[in-house]
Design an enzyme around this catalytic site. Sequence first.
Site, PDB file in Angstrom:
ATOM      1  N   GLU A 106      15.978  37.167  47.967  1.00  0.00           N
ATOM      2  CA  GLU A 106      16.838  37.045  46.803  1.00  0.00           C
ATOM      3  C   GLU A 106      16.808  35.589  46.358  1.00  0.00           C
ATOM      4  OE1 GLU A 106      18.319  38.440  49.641  1.00  0.00           O
ATOM      5  OE2 GLU A 106      18.524  40.531  49.048  1.00  0.00           O
ATOM      6  N   TYR A 118       7.575  31.519  44.187  1.00  0.00           N
ATOM      7  CA  TYR A 118       7.463  32.845  44.777  1.00  0.00           C
ATOM      8  C   TYR A 118       6.459  33.705  44.010  1.00  0.00           C
ATOM      9  CZ  TYR A 118      11.731  31.290  47.110  1.00  0.00           C
ATOM     10  OH  TYR A 118      12.663  30.577  47.826  1.00  0.00           O
TER      11      TYR A 118
END
Length: 152
Positions: A106, A118
């Site tokens: 998250e 990411y």
Amino acid sequence: MDEIIFRKMMPADADAVSEIEIKSFALPWKRDTFYEVVQRENTVYIVGELDKKIIAYAGAWLAFNEAEVMSVAVLPEYRGRGVGTKLFGELLKNCKERGANALTLEVRPSNTAAIKLYESFGLKSVGRRKKYYVDNGEDALIMWNTDLGSNF
């Protein structure tokens, strides 16, 4: 900058990692939490050292063939130099070595630098957790890479 050495986090690293945590997150984990989690079989925690000083750490929890990233943090004075990219790559490599072929995490939607990092490792946003962060009520983006083998 000299070469960063990555290695497994040890219980003795808890003080240095806690310092990075406090400088990086609104709701930091306590020192004792790091001391405990690095000793568990189902975790992968690594540190990055520069000139024998811990400047970064990352950790994930493993369940079956999946890894859930708990933290990725770099001391503020070393950000923007590629340390996070090397650190995250090393974490993924360690997770794969432990049998993970999928990875989730998250991240705050406002953390565009982390999202870009990411995404560069094949993670994609698949949903939101509404009001996930209790410090300010911000949502969390849920990101996944369900095929680590194809991206490294």
